[in-house]
Scaffold this motif. Structure first.
Motif, PDB file in Angstrom:
ATOM      1  N   GLN A   1      76.383 -81.430  44.007  1.00  0.00           N
ATOM      2  CA  GLN A   1      75.457 -81.033  45.065  1.00  0.00           C
ATOM      3  C   GLN A   1      76.095 -80.019  46.011  1.00  0.00           C
ATOM      4  O   GLN A   1      75.439 -79.077  46.466  1.00  0.00           O
ATOM      5  CB  GLN A   1      74.983 -82.256  45.850  1.00  0.00           C
ATOM      6  CG  GLN A   1      73.946 -83.110  45.121  1.00  0.00           C
ATOM      7  CD  GLN A   1      72.691 -82.308  44.794  1.00  0.00           C
ATOM      8  OE1 GLN A   1      72.373 -82.064  43.631  1.00  0.00           O
ATOM      9  NE2 GLN A   1      71.983 -81.886  45.831  1.00  0.00           N
ATOM     10  N   GLU A   2      77.380 -80.207  46.284  1.00  0.00           N
ATOM     11  CA  GLU A   2      78.075 -79.277  47.172  1.00  0.00           C
ATOM     12  C   GLU A   2      78.212 -77.907  46.508  1.00  0.00           C
ATOM     13  O   GLU A   2      78.050 -76.870  47.163  1.00  0.00           O
ATOM     14  CB  GLU A   2      79.446 -79.835  47.555  1.00  0.00           C
ATOM     15  CG  GLU A   2      80.004 -79.288  48.853  1.00  0.00           C
ATOM     16  CD  GLU A   2      79.162 -79.657  50.064  1.00  0.00           C
ATOM     17  OE1 GLU A   2      79.154 -78.850  51.029  1.00  0.00           O
ATOM     18  OE2 GLU A   2      78.518 -80.725  50.067  1.00  0.00           O
TER      19      GLU A   2
ATOM     20  N   GLU B   1      84.967 -80.438  47.834  1.00  0.00           N
ATOM     21  CA  GLU B   1      85.031 -81.090  46.513  1.00  0.00           C
ATOM     22  C   GLU B   1      86.124 -82.154  46.486  1.00  0.00           C
ATOM     23  O   GLU B   1      85.961 -83.200  45.850  1.00  0.00           O
ATOM     24  CB  GLU B   1      85.258 -80.035  45.437  1.00  0.00           C
ATOM     25  CG  GLU B   1      84.037 -79.149  45.193  1.00  0.00           C
ATOM     26  CD  GLU B   1      84.283 -78.109  44.105  1.00  0.00           C
ATOM     27  OE1 GLU B   1      83.331 -77.801  43.386  1.00  0.00           O
ATOM     28  OE2 GLU B   1      85.433 -77.632  43.989  1.00  0.00           O
ATOM     29  N   GLU B   2      87.222 -81.873  47.177  1.00  0.00           N
ATOM     30  CA  GLU B   2      88.299 -82.866  47.225  1.00  0.00           C
ATOM     31  C   GLU B   2      87.860 -84.126  47.963  1.00  0.00           C
ATOM     32  O   GLU B   2      88.301 -85.232  47.633  1.00  0.00           O
ATOM     33  CB  GLU B   2      89.528 -82.257  47.922  1.00  0.00           C
ATOM     34  CG  GLU B   2      90.233 -81.183  47.102  1.00  0.00           C
ATOM     35  CD  GLU B   2      91.337 -80.491  47.886  1.00  0.00           C
ATOM     36  OE1 GLU B   2      91.567 -80.896  49.058  1.00  0.00           O
ATOM     37  OE2 GLU B   2      91.961 -79.564  47.351  1.00  0.00           O
ATOM     38  N   LYS B   3      86.992 -83.956  48.959  1.00  0.00           N
ATOM     39  CA  LYS B   3      86.534 -85.096  49.744  1.00  0.00           C
ATOM     40  C   LYS B   3      85.331 -85.815  49.127  1.00  0.00           C
ATOM     41  O   LYS B   3      84.950 -86.894  49.582  1.00  0.00           O
ATOM     42  CB  LYS B   3      86.157 -84.629  51.157  1.00  0.00           C
ATOM     43  CG  LYS B   3      87.337 -84.127  51.975  1.00  0.00           C
ATOM     44  CD  LYS B   3      86.869 -83.656  53.342  1.00  0.00           C
ATOM     45  CE  LYS B   3      88.030 -83.135  54.181  1.00  0.00           C
ATOM     46  NZ  LYS B   3      87.580 -82.637  55.508  1.00  0.00           N
ATOM     47  N   ALA B   4      84.732 -85.201  48.123  1.00  0.00           N
ATOM     48  CA  ALA B   4      83.530 -85.780  47.505  1.00  0.00           C
ATOM     49  C   ALA B   4      83.802 -87.193  46.982  1.00  0.00           C
ATOM     50  O   ALA B   4      84.836 -87.449  46.361  1.00  0.00           O
ATOM     51  CB  ALA B   4      83.045 -84.882  46.378  1.00  0.00           C
ATOM     52  N   GLN B   5      82.854 -88.082  47.239  1.00  0.00           N
ATOM     53  CA  GLN B   5      83.014 -89.479  46.836  1.00  0.00           C
ATOM     54  C   GLN B   5      82.524 -89.757  45.419  1.00  0.00           C
ATOM     55  O   GLN B   5      82.771 -90.827  44.875  1.00  0.00           O
ATOM     56  CB  GLN B   5      82.248 -90.376  47.820  1.00  0.00           C
ATOM     57  CG  GLN B   5      82.749 -90.298  49.248  1.00  0.00           C
ATOM     58  CD  GLN B   5      84.188 -90.753  49.391  1.00  0.00           C
ATOM     59  OE1 GLN B   5      84.542 -91.844  48.946  1.00  0.00           O
ATOM     60  NE2 GLN B   5      85.018 -89.915  49.999  1.00  0.00           N
ATOM     61  N   SER B   6      81.822 -88.781  44.847  1.00  0.00           N
ATOM     62  CA  SER B   6      81.294 -88.972  43.497  1.00  0.00           C
ATOM     63  C   SER B   6      81.106 -87.616  42.829  1.00  0.00           C
ATOM     64  O   SER B   6      81.102 -86.571  43.492  1.00  0.00           O
ATOM     65  CB  SER B   6      79.954 -89.711  43.541  1.00  0.00           C
ATOM     66  OG  SER B   6      78.980 -88.901  44.182  1.00  0.00           O
TER      67      SER B   6
ATOM     68  N   ARG C   1      76.433 -72.220  46.053  1.00  0.00           N
ATOM     69  CA  ARG C   1      75.814 -71.145  45.266  1.00  0.00           C
ATOM     70  C   ARG C   1      74.571 -70.616  45.956  1.00  0.00           C
ATOM     71  O   ARG C   1      74.325 -69.399  46.013  1.00  0.00           O
ATOM     72  CB  ARG C   1      75.464 -71.633  43.858  1.00  0.00           C
ATOM     73  CG  ARG C   1      76.654 -71.725  42.922  1.00  0.00           C
ATOM     74  CD  ARG C   1      76.199 -71.823  41.473  1.00  0.00           C
ATOM     75  NE  ARG C   1      75.341 -72.970  41.244  1.00  0.00           N
ATOM     76  CZ  ARG C   1      75.779 -74.179  40.904  1.00  0.00           C
ATOM     77  NH1 ARG C   1      77.075 -74.404  40.775  1.00  0.00           N
ATOM     78  NH2 ARG C   1      74.939 -75.173  40.705  1.00  0.00           N
ATOM     79  N   SER C   2      73.763 -71.516  46.493  1.00  0.00           N
ATOM     80  CA  SER C   2      72.523 -71.127  47.152  1.00  0.00           C
ATOM     81  C   SER C   2      72.801 -70.278  48.392  1.00  0.00           C
ATOM     82  O   SER C   2      72.174 -69.231  48.600  1.00  0.00           O
ATOM     83  CB  SER C   2      71.733 -72.381  47.536  1.00  0.00           C
ATOM     84  OG  SER C   2      70.561 -72.048  48.242  1.00  0.00           O
TER      85      SER C   2
END
Length: 301
Positions: free
Chosen positions: A158-159, A147-152, A164-165
């Motif tokens: 989505q992560e 989440e820290e690396k997520a760009q948006s 969860r899945s």
């Protein structure tokens, strides 16, 4: 200082790669992964070449009581200290070679909870990890980093959905393991302990849910390790350093999970902000007590 895994066993990497069948990417369809007997032989070689005489199982009577309870229909949980990626292989090696048929029976039922990094980080790490039956999860720590690396925001969502899945599928797989009489093994710290970083030895709050899911548990401590993290390259598992050692795996008396949890929560003050974390903190204290008892009584040779 000893050699790294890469230096010592690099000549086995081609054979490991050819023998590997585990998935390189984890999703909800492949969280339960059966042991690969071919790569297991290679892990046994690594352990046997670095486990010194005097290595053994302590608390055999506790392992025996635990196994008997599982045989009677109880759902069993092993909580174990975590110092290296050789912890699980060394436990299996000692159970199978230091505890007769009972140890072999116990080892044959163990299913370890493993983070998806072991599958996805490196093909050779994956080949070593698949030597043992596992249920693969998406750990909270890994999700936080992603989440820290997520760009948006969309990427972050989505992560979370992916985590969860995978973890829902892992819970279903664990439930099936319980019904099949298998034993779940969890490292409650969720990561290998790094010297000088006490936060890596703190138990995860999520472990409270395991206590609610299982009937009985034992705490297994480890004194002596033959594989040490290279603190100059802590994220490169193939840089871990091999050093021969006497290894002692000790089992606590069998714990009634629900009663243990109930009794300790009842002892907490009303002002306790996080009873679930307090329970796992208490378990980690018990690990330290058991570990230190082995050291203090001079049972390391």
């Amino acid at each position: 200082m000893g050699n790294s895994i890469r230096e010592k066993y690099g000549d086995m990497f081609v054979a490991l790669k050819e023998a590997s069948v585990a998935a390189a990417k984890i999703d909800e369809t492949n969280v339960y992964q059966k042991a690969n007997p071919v790569t297991r032989k290679m892990m046994d070689k690594l352990i046997s070449e670095h486990m010194l005489p005097g290595s053994r199982i302590e608390g055999k009577e506790n392992f025996r009581e635990f196994l008997n309870a599982v045989n009677s229909g109880k759902h069993g949980l092993i909580l174990m200290e975590h110092y290296s990626n050789a912890d699980l292989p060394a436990l299996f090696y000692l159970l199978e070679n230091n505890f007769g048929e009972e140890g072999k029976n116990l080892a044959s039922r163990i299913v370890a909870i493993a983070g998806m990094k072991l599958n996805e980080a490196d093909p050779m790490v994956r080949a070593f990890a698949e030597a043992f039956t596992r249920v693969v999860i998406y750990p909270t720590r890994s999700l936080n980093k992603a989440e820290e690396k997520a760009q948006s925001e969309e990427e972050r969502i989505q992560e979370e959905k992916k985590a969860r899945s995978i973890n829902l599928a892992a819970m279903r797989a664990m439930d099936k393991c319980k019904r099949d009489g298998e034993i779940i093994l969890v490292f409650p710290a969720g990561t290998r302990y790094r010297p000088g970083q006490p936060e890596t030895k703190r138990g995860l709050r999520e472990i409270d849910s395991y206590l609610r899911m299982f009937d009985i548990a034992i705490l297994v401590t480890i004194n002596g390790i033959c594989l040490k993290i290279d603190m100059n390259n802590p994220d490169d598992m193939l840089s871990d350093i091999l050093e021969p050692a006497v290894q002692i795996f000790t089992a606590s008396p069998v714990i009634d999970c629900k009663q243990f949890r109930k009794d300790y929560m009842a002892s907490l003050p009303e002002t306790c902000e996080d009873p679930k974390q307090a329970v796992i903190d208490h378990i980690m204290e018990k690990f330290d007590e058991q570990h230190n008892e082995i050291e203090q009584h001079g049972r390391l040779l």
